[in-house]
Scaffold this active site. Sequence first.
Site, PDB file in Angstrom:
ATOM      1  N   GLU A   1      10.878  -3.992   4.836  1.00 51.94           N
ATOM      2  CA  GLU A   1       9.839  -3.486   5.724  1.00 51.94           C
ATOM      3  C   GLU A   1      10.263  -3.501   7.194  1.00 51.94           C
ATOM      4  O   GLU A   1       9.506  -3.044   8.061  1.00 51.94           O
ATOM      5  CB  GLU A   1       8.553  -4.318   5.559  1.00 51.94           C
ATOM      6  CG  GLU A   1       7.967  -4.296   4.152  1.00 51.94           C
ATOM      7  CD  GLU A   1       7.323  -2.957   3.812  1.00 51.94           C
ATOM      8  OE1 GLU A   1       7.441  -2.011   4.617  1.00 51.94           O
ATOM      9  OE2 GLU A   1       6.700  -2.855   2.741  1.00 51.94           O
TER      10      GLU A   1
ATOM     11  N   TYR B   1       0.809  -1.223   0.000  1.00 51.44           N
ATOM     12  CA  TYR B   1       0.000   0.000   0.000  1.00 51.44           C
ATOM     13  C   TYR B   1       0.838   1.266   0.000  1.00 51.44           C
ATOM     14  O   TYR B   1       0.318   2.359   0.195  1.00 51.44           O
ATOM     15  CB  TYR B   1      -0.915   0.005   1.230  1.00 51.44           C
ATOM     16  CG  TYR B   1      -0.176  -0.208   2.533  1.00 51.44           C
ATOM     17  CD1 TYR B   1       0.374   0.862   3.229  1.00 51.44           C
ATOM     18  CD2 TYR B   1      -0.025  -1.483   3.058  1.00 51.44           C
ATOM     19  CE1 TYR B   1       1.059   0.672   4.415  1.00 51.44           C
ATOM     20  CE2 TYR B   1       0.660  -1.691   4.249  1.00 51.44           C
ATOM     21  CZ  TYR B   1       1.202  -0.615   4.929  1.00 51.44           C
ATOM     22  OH  TYR B   1       1.883  -0.814   6.102  1.00 51.44           O
ATOM     23  N   GLY B   2       2.142   1.171  -0.234  1.00 51.33           N
ATOM     24  CA  GLY B   2       3.002   2.347  -0.199  1.00 51.33           C
ATOM     25  C   GLY B   2       4.064   2.314  -1.272  1.00 51.33           C
ATOM     26  O   GLY B   2       3.765   2.243  -2.470  1.00 51.33           O
ATOM     27  N   THR B   3       5.322   2.320  -0.863  1.00 50.16           N
ATOM     28  CA  THR B   3       6.424   2.471  -1.812  1.00 50.16           C
ATOM     29  C   THR B   3       6.670   1.236  -2.666  1.00 50.16           C
ATOM     30  O   THR B   3       7.470   1.283  -3.600  1.00 50.16           O
ATOM     31  CB  THR B   3       7.723   2.817  -1.063  1.00 50.16           C
ATOM     32  OG1 THR B   3       8.060   1.754  -0.159  1.00 50.16           O
ATOM     33  CG2 THR B   3       7.563   4.120  -0.287  1.00 50.16           C
ATOM     34  N   LEU B   4       5.976   0.129  -2.377  1.00 47.01           N
ATOM     35  CA  LEU B   4       6.086  -1.057  -3.226  1.00 47.01           C
ATOM     36  C   LEU B   4       5.080  -1.038  -4.374  1.00 47.01           C
ATOM     37  O   LEU B   4       5.132  -1.886  -5.267  1.00 47.01           O
ATOM     38  CB  LEU B   4       5.882  -2.331  -2.399  1.00 47.01           C
ATOM     39  CG  LEU B   4       7.047  -2.749  -1.497  1.00 47.01           C
ATOM     40  CD1 LEU B   4       6.602  -3.820  -0.501  1.00 47.01           C
ATOM     41  CD2 LEU B   4       8.218  -3.269  -2.329  1.00 47.01           C
TER      42      LEU B   4
END
Length: 472
Positions: free
Chosen positions: A263, A199-202
Amino acid sequence: MKMIKLEKQNEPRFDELSQMLSGLKDFLAEEANFNDKDWSENLNTIIDFQDEDGSFKLFDSFNIPSDARVDFCYMPTYLATATLMKAYLTDPESFTIKEISALSNGLKMSTARKLRGHGYEGLKGQIEAVNIFMKAGLNEFLDLHADICPEFSEMIGEIISGFEDMESQGKFTGSWGESYEDDIRAINQYFRQRKVFVYGTLMKGETNHGFLRHSTFLGNAAVEGYEMYNVGLFPAIIPGDGLAVGEVYSVPVGDIPSIDSLEGEGSLYEKKCERITLNGEATFAFLYVYLSDCSDLERIPAWKDYVWYVSYGSNMLYESFLRYIVGGSYGTSAYRAPCKDTSLPVAVRTVEIPFDMYFGNLSSWGGGVSFLDTTKKGKALGVAYLITPEQFEHVSCEENGGRCPGNGGWYEDIIDLEPIYGIEVKTITNNDLRPYNEPSHSYLDTLFKGIRENWPEMSENDIWNYLANCMR
């Protein structure tokens, strides 16, 4: 939700046996929800039906012909145990000692035949049984809870090892000549991958997306019960009363450790298995939950922009709405052009619209179609689809005859409703009341199907009464 009825037999009554098996299969497909009275009652019915030997057999004993023993003793055991597995994955904290014991004993009994079928169909039965447990989240369960029944975990490892040997040697054919190559390849592929919710930088276009270069994008997804916060260069989710929106990937098992390291799994984030909605269907996936305090941080709806589009007419039926995303027609309605982005809705939920619905104009359906009466307060049933702003613009233009709202047309007015999980909610109508026109039978039938699909608790009479109240 249908209530399960289970009864042991000493003489076969095949209609009843088939109904009981069908009931177990249907319940396995249901969302696990300990707060739902009917669902909890069904789960308790299953647990109370379990024998001391751990089986959920539908006969008084195993002393019946081997084919019937597999179909009506072992198969219900697999289905009931898989249901307990799915429930435990969904909400382990709601499991009491009684339920954990039922799961453990069911898993142990499931090892009795190594999941094989009877006679020449032994391999076929094994494939079917493995697929039953896969529907319950077998991968995630073995990763997280293998110690609940080591014998079961070891058996699955042996079965998959055998399937991998079959694939590597190209020996997929049983002695009776029927090939299971596709089934075995699919099972092997399932065990080589893990679903991961990011849900972010991936996500696509973000800085760390390269970690997923060997992974397969499965679609946009959402998970309820989490809130998202802006940590600075990246977002974080923690348990809460919100909805986290992201993307799901099928990640090779060998790539999981590098993502864990990125992470800070175990220190900055905790990896958890959660029930998510992916392409309109529920499934399990791993996600990373932030371990630090977020009380002083900015809460955000999502890392990328989304909007809820609410339908109250034919598009309450999911199949009908999809034509606005992927293109096509439904029933006697006009053809709709596809969006540039044909991604399916991230989430779907029911809403109550504070205006009455009525039927107006004369459409390609052969009669009136749905509008909202915004001149006064009322109540209408609506279905909200979580889509991108670009998709909403496309859908609203298609609904408005190819013109963007505000430029004339049937649906030229965009109405803002109460936000859901902090995300904007919009629907479209015409603030000027349209000439009343009764809807066609095919249009009413589509509305009926859409309501029944989204409000299963409503009876047929309830649905028709609602639609009748929309007539003027």
